[in-house]
Design an enzyme around this catalytic site. Sequence first.
Site, PDB file in Angstrom:
ATOM      1  N   CYS A  26      40.479  42.990  40.087  1.00 27.94           N
ATOM      2  CA  CYS A  26      40.790  44.790  39.384  1.00 27.94           C
ATOM      3  C   CYS A  26      39.793  46.316  39.162  1.00 27.94           C
ATOM      4  CB  CYS A  26      41.218  44.192  37.703  1.00 27.94           C
ATOM      5  SG  CYS A  26      41.673  42.957  37.344  1.00 27.94           S
ATOM      6  N   CYS A  50      37.232  42.982  36.195  1.00 31.81           N
ATOM      7  CA  CYS A  50      36.653  41.747  37.398  1.00 31.81           C
ATOM      8  C   CYS A  50      36.893  42.929  38.649  1.00 31.81           C
ATOM      9  CB  CYS A  50      37.527  40.538  37.025  1.00 31.81           C
ATOM     10  SG  CYS A  50      38.812  40.536  38.120  1.00 31.81           S
ATOM     11  N   GLU A  96      44.675  43.718  33.804  1.00 33.76           N
ATOM     12  CA  GLU A  96      45.077  44.771  34.152  1.00 33.76           C
ATOM     13  C   GLU A  96      45.828  45.255  35.639  1.00 33.76           C
ATOM     14  OE1 GLU A  96      41.950  43.030  33.511  1.00 33.76           O
ATOM     15  OE2 GLU A  96      40.654  43.794  33.026  1.00 33.76           O
ATOM     16  N   ASN A 152      47.270  38.690  31.417  1.00 33.38           N
ATOM     17  CA  ASN A 152      47.180  37.797  32.346  1.00 33.38           C
ATOM     18  C   ASN A 152      48.097  36.558  32.100  1.00 33.38           C
ATOM     19  OD1 ASN A 152      46.008  36.644  29.834  1.00 33.38           O
ATOM     20  ND2 ASN A 152      44.018  35.961  30.565  1.00 33.38           N
ATOM     21  N   ILE A 153      48.361  36.317  33.730  1.00 34.30           N
ATOM     22  CA  ILE A 153      49.353  35.220  33.108  1.00 34.30           C
ATOM     23  C   ILE A 153      49.173  34.511  34.729  1.00 34.30           C
ATOM     24  CG2 ILE A 153      51.744  34.788  34.856  1.00 34.30           C
ATOM     25  CD1 ILE A 153      51.751  38.366  34.530  1.00 34.30           C
TER      26      ILE A 153
HETATM   27  N1  THU Z   1      41.015  37.591  33.301  1.00 30.70           N
HETATM   28  C1  THU Z   1      41.789  39.379  33.390  1.00 30.70           C
HETATM   29  O1  THU Z   1      43.325  39.324  32.604  1.00 30.70           O
HETATM   30  N2  THU Z   1      41.142  40.574  33.224  1.00 30.70           N
HETATM   31  C2  THU Z   1      39.711  40.662  33.951  1.00 30.70           C
HETATM   32  O2  THU Z   1      39.734  41.961  33.612  1.00 30.70           O
HETATM   33  C3  THU Z   1      38.762  39.323  33.143  1.00 30.70           C
HETATM   34  C4  THU Z   1      39.851  38.158  33.383  1.00 30.70           C
HETATM   35  C5  THU Z   1      41.583  36.668  33.092  1.00 30.70           C
HETATM   36  C6  THU Z   1      41.681  35.742  34.414  1.00 30.70           C
HETATM   37  C7  THU Z   1      42.163  34.589  33.895  1.00 30.70           C
HETATM   38  O3  THU Z   1      43.497  34.207  33.314  1.00 30.70           O
HETATM   39  C8  THU Z   1      41.119  34.421  32.387  1.00 30.70           C
HETATM   40  O4  THU Z   1      41.275  35.998  31.958  1.00 30.70           O
HETATM   41  C9  THU Z   1      39.969  33.768  31.949  1.00 30.70           C
HETATM   42  O5  THU Z   1      39.113  34.522  33.439  1.00 30.70           O
END
Ligand code: THU
Length: 135
Positions: A93, A90, A55, A42-43
């Site tokens: 995604c 989420c 994802e 995640n970025i």
């Molecule tokens: N996040 C993800 O990378 N993947 C997910 O399926 C759920 C949420 C990240 C987004 C954000 O950077 C952090 O988790 C908190 O929501």
Amino acid sequence: MNYKELAVAALEARKLSYSPYSNFQVGAALLTKSGKIYKGCNIESAAFSPTNCAERTALFKAISEGEREFAAIAVAGGAADGEAQYCYPCGVCRQMLGEFFTADCEIIVVKTEDDFLVHSFAELLPFGFGAGNLI
Ligand code: THU
């Protein structure tokens, strides 16, 4: 399918998470049908909404390299000060994965390299909206 190898790759990807605002670190490892693994984290953005999930980072990397056929994705997420917990993709995604995933593609939700849950994509996004609706 070597679930453990994919779980390890997701845990590795999580270490590169850029998440100074949520402190929630997520890594993903996407397996192509040909056996290649694309990793993503995640970025986050100070403006919040431009944030990209792990994802989708992995998926966008793979698609932009010409990949179109996938077998599985492993996801490892959790607070920065702890181990990964069972963290499911989420809704956004799930929708984006659905653009390329078939019902039998697998989602591996990773806690540790030896502790993970396996689901089919059909379980994660039943009754989804897709390309078939636009025909
Ligand atoms: N996040 C993800 O990378 N993947 C997910 O399926 C759920 C949420 C990240 C987004 C954000 O950077 C952090 O988790 C908190 O929501």
